[in-house]
Design an enzyme around this catalytic site. Structure first.
Site, PDB file in Angstrom:
ATOM      1  N   TYR A  83     -10.014 -16.612  -0.304  1.00 47.60           N
ATOM      2  CA  TYR A  83     -11.213 -16.191   0.432  1.00 47.60           C
ATOM      3  C   TYR A  83     -12.271 -17.295   0.447  1.00 47.60           C
ATOM      4  O   TYR A  83     -12.771 -17.643   1.510  1.00 47.60           O
ATOM      5  CB  TYR A  83     -11.782 -14.892  -0.151  1.00 47.60           C
ATOM      6  CG  TYR A  83     -11.284 -13.646   0.553  1.00 47.60           C
ATOM      7  CD1 TYR A  83     -10.014 -13.603   1.125  1.00 47.60           C
ATOM      8  CD2 TYR A  83     -12.065 -12.507   0.661  1.00 47.60           C
ATOM      9  CE1 TYR A  83      -9.548 -12.471   1.764  1.00 47.60           C
ATOM     10  CE2 TYR A  83     -11.603 -11.364   1.299  1.00 47.60           C
ATOM     11  CZ  TYR A  83     -10.349 -11.351   1.848  1.00 47.60           C
ATOM     12  OH  TYR A  83      -9.889 -10.229   2.483  1.00 47.60           O
TER      13      TYR A  83
ATOM     14  N   GLU B  59     -14.255 -21.559   7.706  1.00 49.92           N
ATOM     15  CA  GLU B  59     -14.776 -20.866   8.894  1.00 49.92           C
ATOM     16  C   GLU B  59     -16.209 -21.308   9.186  1.00 49.92           C
ATOM     17  O   GLU B  59     -16.528 -21.711  10.310  1.00 49.92           O
ATOM     18  CB  GLU B  59     -14.734 -19.341   8.686  1.00 49.92           C
ATOM     19  CG  GLU B  59     -13.327 -18.753   8.769  1.00 49.92           C
ATOM     20  CD  GLU B  59     -13.287 -17.259   8.482  1.00 49.92           C
ATOM     21  OE1 GLU B  59     -14.196 -16.544   8.950  1.00 49.92           O
ATOM     22  OE2 GLU B  59     -12.354 -16.801   7.799  1.00 49.92           O
TER      23      GLU B  59
END
Lengths: 309, 221
Positions: free
Chosen positions: B147, B154
């Site tokens: 994550y 991102e």
């Protein structure tokens, strides 16, 4: 009578409990708790204890009732569960704050040269529809504020302080968002007929909305009591929540006249919120007025959005 | 009748999970192969097709939640899938200038490993009615590393795309127009970046809670 006040985890909130006379009410108990904990009555939620692991909802104690109403038999002791609801504000304060924002922010975009800061340097031409929209908008929110002080009767005295921030964020943001586009220097007005139809629908619905609020006011006594009653008369004969119906359709009128995506987004969001409230109220009234044991039967009506719902 | 629908549901979900799993396996294979042979600049071009298919297929997961095929709440699924689609279509596909960056590699590796574990977990569950304990552990532990790497990639890629978004004016709507609205993709991308600030810790703590629940449950069994 001795009252033990515990938290939901079972910890004693008021050390040693509270001693009250046998004729004392829940309101007296709340005052006694206030003296000992500095938590004013509207912050307190008092319930009867429930069995651990039980799915049933706890009984909330009514401040008007006597302590005796909640004791079993001739018991001289009572245990109540205390929950601190956090800082509270009156509903009048909440509504005033949330409606004052749009009332003051909208004219800022109309009168002041805010668009210079967004890179529009040229001369701004104000279309008639933009002026009418300003009057309409200000009338709407002024009406809401006046209704808050002189018409509405509230079943609950207070609301959590956090709701002020949430509701103000909602109204003030949408108010600015719509005002920005309706008063924009590059705004494209709709044709004259569309504008007139839109504002006519809007004004008609605003007047109807005011009348709906008067009808709802008369269902309650000045103290805000009166429980649930079947609203009757005017649009309430065909719609359960005519106040929401007129609110939704008056915004539709405004959007027909002004035609902005921002306005339609606001309309969709507001419709969604009010429809949920209306469905909940409709279910509640149908459940309450079921026609059994001498209770009247709730008549067949639209919920809030004729001819759709 | 209920039994037939249950069977149909299991068949469909099995097919869906194994198909998307195959897509993500392809993505990982192409990424590693290209990384080994040509370097990170060519990773996106090699993995583009399966990536677009596999990631867009995730839209069906929102639908599954809405119609009640699966129990996962739409409120948890929607933001995750939306952010992924925004990156795949709104950044990488729309702005080719970003594709050669090294963050694309870290993004695709993080995503593909996460999704291979996740879809095989659900595939096993739907097809065989159970999941191996090692897969359960991976499903609820791999995110601890993947994550942070995925989310950092991102955010990094959105940031890298900003000057290209501003210069191109792609997807922008300007006034005047009949609907009296405007849209600036540059500011929308900044808002999207801003959402990651509260969103990421929230998602991470949600997953930690899920991990605690799932692993303690498997211990009891």
């Amino acid at each position: 009578m001795k009252v033990t006040v515990v938290s939901r985890s079972g910890r004693e909130v008021v050390k040693g409990g509270v001693e009250l006379s046998d004729s004392a009410t829940i309101a007296d108990l709340q005052e006694a708790i206030h003296k000992r904990t500095k938590k004013y009555p509207s912050r307190q939620r008092l319930t009867l204890p429930v069995q651990p692991g039980s799915k049933e909802r706890p009984v909330v104690l009514n401040y008007k009732k006597s302590l005796k109403d909640y004791t079993s038999g001739n018991s001289e002791t009572l245990t109540v569960v205390f929950k601190d609801l956090g800082p509270q504000v009156s509903y009048r304060t909440l509504f005033f704050c949330e409606y004052l924002g749009p009332l003051l922010l909208y004219p800022v975009f109309y009168y002041l040269p805010v668009y210079q800061y967004f890179g529009y340097k040229g001369e701004r031409v104000i279309h008639p529809v933009q002026t009418y929209a300003l009057y309409y908008w200000c009338f709407h929110y002024a009406k809401r504020i006046l209704e808050t002080f002189f018409v509405h009767r509230f079943s609950h005295a207070t609301s959590p302080l956090s709701n002020v921030f949430r509701n103000c964020a909602y109204y003030w943001t949408f108010g600015s968002y719509i005002a920005y586009y309706v008063n924009h220097p590059l705004y494209t007005p709709v044709n004259d007929l569309q504008m007139k139809i839109g504002f006519a629908i809007g004004i008609l619905c605003q007047i109807s909305n005011f009348y709906c609020h008067i009808i709802l006011k008369n269902l309650r006594s000045p103290g805000g009591e009166g429980g649930y009653q079947i609203p009757r008369g005017f649009l309430f004969n065909i719609v359960t929540c005519a106040n929401y119906t007129t609110e939704i359709y008056q915004w539709l009128g405004f959007n027909i006249a002004t035609q902005t995506v921002a306005g339609y987004i606001f309309l969709v969001v507001a419709t969604f919120i009010m429809t949920n409230w209306a469905l909940a109220k409709h279910r509640r009234l149908k459940k309450l007025f079921d026609g059994k044991e001498g209770r009247p039967r709730y008549p067949r009506r639209w919920v809030t959005l004729p001819p759709f719902l | 009748m209920a039994g037939f629908f249950s069977l149909l549901r299991r068949l469909y979900l099995s097919l869906y999970n194994w198909t998307v799993l195959f897509g993500w396996c392809q993505v990982l294979y192409f990424v590693l192969k290209t990384l080994n042979e040509s370097g990170h600049q060519y990773v996106y071009n090699a993995a583009e097709k399966p990536l677009l298919y596999a990631q867009t297929a995730a839209v069906l997961e929102i639908l599954h939640g809405l119609v009640g095929l699966v129990r996962s709440p739409v409120t948890a699924t929607l933001p995750q899938i939306s952010s992924r689609l925004f990156l795949v279509w709104g950044i990488l596909w729309s702005f080719p200038e970003t594709r050669s960056h090294v963050l694309v590699t870290s993004l695709l590796i993080s995503w593909s490993i996460t999704e291979i574990i996740r879809y095989s977990f659900f595939g096993f569950k739907e097809t065989f009615g159970f999941t191996p304990s090692w897969l359960l552990w991976l499903r609820y532990s791999s995110f601890l590393v993947l994550y942070p790497t995925g989310i950092s990639s991102e955010v990094g890629l959105i940031y890298i795309a900003l000057p290209f978004i501003k210069a191109s004016e792609k997807y922008c709507i300007r006034m005047p127009n009949k609907l009296n609205s405007s849209f600036d993709y540059f500011y929308a991308a900044i808002v999207a970046m801003g959402i990651y600030v509260p969103g990421s810790p929230h998602l991470y703590t949600y997953m930690l809670a899920q991990r605690k629940k799932a692993l303690s449950k498997s211990k009891r069994e």
